[in-house]
Design an enzyme around this catalytic site. Sequence first.
Site, mmCIF file in Angstrom:
data_model
loop_
_atom_site.group_PDB
_atom_site.id
_atom_site.type_symbol
_atom_site.label_atom_id
_atom_site.label_comp_id
_atom_site.label_asym_id
_atom_site.label_seq_id
_atom_site.Cartn_x
_atom_site.Cartn_y
_atom_site.Cartn_z
ATOM 1 C CB SER A 12 -22.150 10.844 112.116
ATOM 2 O OG SER A 12 -21.928 11.755 111.061
ATOM 3 C CE LYS A 13 -23.685 6.624 111.686
ATOM 4 N NZ LYS A 13 -24.411 7.713 112.339
ATOM 5 N NE ARG A 14 -22.818 14.769 108.558
ATOM 6 C CZ ARG A 14 -21.925 15.709 108.822
ATOM 7 N NH1 ARG A 14 -21.193 16.209 107.867
ATOM 8 N NH2 ARG A 14 -21.796 16.167 110.042
ATOM 9 C CG HIS A 15 -17.427 13.319 110.656
ATOM 10 N ND1 HIS A 15 -18.598 13.207 111.356
ATOM 11 C CD2 HIS A 15 -17.168 14.646 110.573
ATOM 12 C CE1 HIS A 15 -19.015 14.413 111.700
ATOM 13 N NE2 HIS A 15 -18.173 15.295 111.238
ATOM 14 N N GLY A 16 -16.509 9.932 107.289
ATOM 15 C CA GLY A 16 -15.560 9.027 106.655
ATOM 16 C C GLY A 16 -15.001 8.004 107.617
#
Length: 469
Positions: A237-241
């Site tokens: 997800s976006k959380r992973h950069g």
Amino acid sequence: MTVRTRFAPSPTGYLHVGGARTALFSWLHARKHGGHFILRIEDTDLERSTPESVNAILEGMAWLGLDYDEGPFFQTRRFDRYDEVIKELLAAGQAYRCDCSKERLDALRGRQMRNKQKPRYDGRCRARDVDPEQPHVVRFRTPLEGATVIEDLVQGRVVLPNSELDDVIVRRSDGSPTYNLSVVVDDMDMEVTHVIRGDDHLNNTPRQVQILRALGKPLPVYAHVPMILGEDGARLSKRHGAVSVVQYRDAGFLPEALLNYLVRLGWSHGDDEVFTLDEMLEFFDLSDVNKAASRFDSEKLLWLNQVYIKSSAPEHVARHLSEQLGRLGIDPTTGPDPVGVALAQRERAKTVLEMAENSVYFYQDYDEMDVRAASKHLRPVALEPMALLRDRLASLGDWSAPRIHDAITGTAESLHLKLGKLAQPLRVAATGRGVSPPIDVTLELLGKERALQRIDGALAYIRARVEQG
RNA sequence: GUCCCCAUCGUCUAGCCGGCCUAGGACACCGCCCUUUCAAGGCGGCAACACGGGUUCGAAUCCCGUUGGGGACGCCA
């Protein structure tokens, strides 16, 4: 029968690495078998689909070189066709109208969850005669009995009892078709022979198979490839950069490196790690794809990127280098040929961006020197040797690395200095920092005029230090 | 919660139709060599068959269970 595969992203975001790999596998399978690769944009979710996302996906595919033979097709342009099929199902009694309210559905779900059951539609409207003029959805009438078997190229045989399936909505109350209906119709109309997609769709497949059966159409071959997880093992997800393909481009990755990394995630060919596109096409086979999800490892991607930077044609790397220099606000024509710079830097850069950042001094005079490097190497003891070397360099007619090298070693020998005692100060003078390609190559690239200027600047710096004591 | 899928070094994986495995390769990490810096390169090292039961002369490989992970369960795709 010629092979036809497709990549069918929904335009609700950028093209991420997971989607890119699915596209790659699909593309590889089509190309390997001399078939067609189709791009289809699944934009039936009017709320979340955006033109920006469509562009982002096209941009990502283009950068990776995943070209398609047909498309992009947009599902929003095919609503009439979906409706036609829905009517067909309705007429045959394979589908029915349902006017259950969201509230009732929510309550039903809540009750089922509390009773530790799988939430599913209870079929209330199956036998009701809902007024077509009133707001309603259309549901597919799933068989109650039996089981659906999928012979999946990567997952093997997967069996799901039909009792696990409920009656999916195929048409929303606003008249738009839902995913499970539109994919089936499209894959059927576009004569897709191999449906290659993420295994998050495995659970949907029995439904789609049932719809296809109801329509009396042949089934495609399915291949559900495992998902790619983030470095922490959680869903990407976006959380992973940086998970977007174009972000990797901007970060200085070569498309062939990303492709190579991606193809090795969930697939292997013996102990091989590095594959050219031709080799991928030669060896890739869906039946060799793993079933287990894999984690994205940016360290290994970085390594592969460097492998490609080191082994690609310097001209190729130089093109990417010029772009990155441009993004740093540097005009590559104001200094050495980027091909030479790429050649000099290729062993010490894991990304082209890093290469560009470490090559700025070839094109622009540095504002200030690295403090540590300067204080360590530009000391009073270096003054005489540097001055001597400066004159020797100035008298050089042929400003080439070998001649420069001779001048440096000659000076060092005549002064009985270890090479490092001369090379390091010279490096700091020339580049403003302690790290660079071999000093002779660095000076050659810099050009005689620029090099001498910087040495003079460094000499002045040392003299100032001497005066300060 | 229910259903589906999965399970070899920290990571990607080879091997998995049983003996050739004292489990191989790659990334990362550590050490040595090379060296004008940083790298690159060379050499070496660390490190895994999730657990428990079977089946078998023999199991990483087959079966069952447990545990763990992922996915699906939406008028999202």
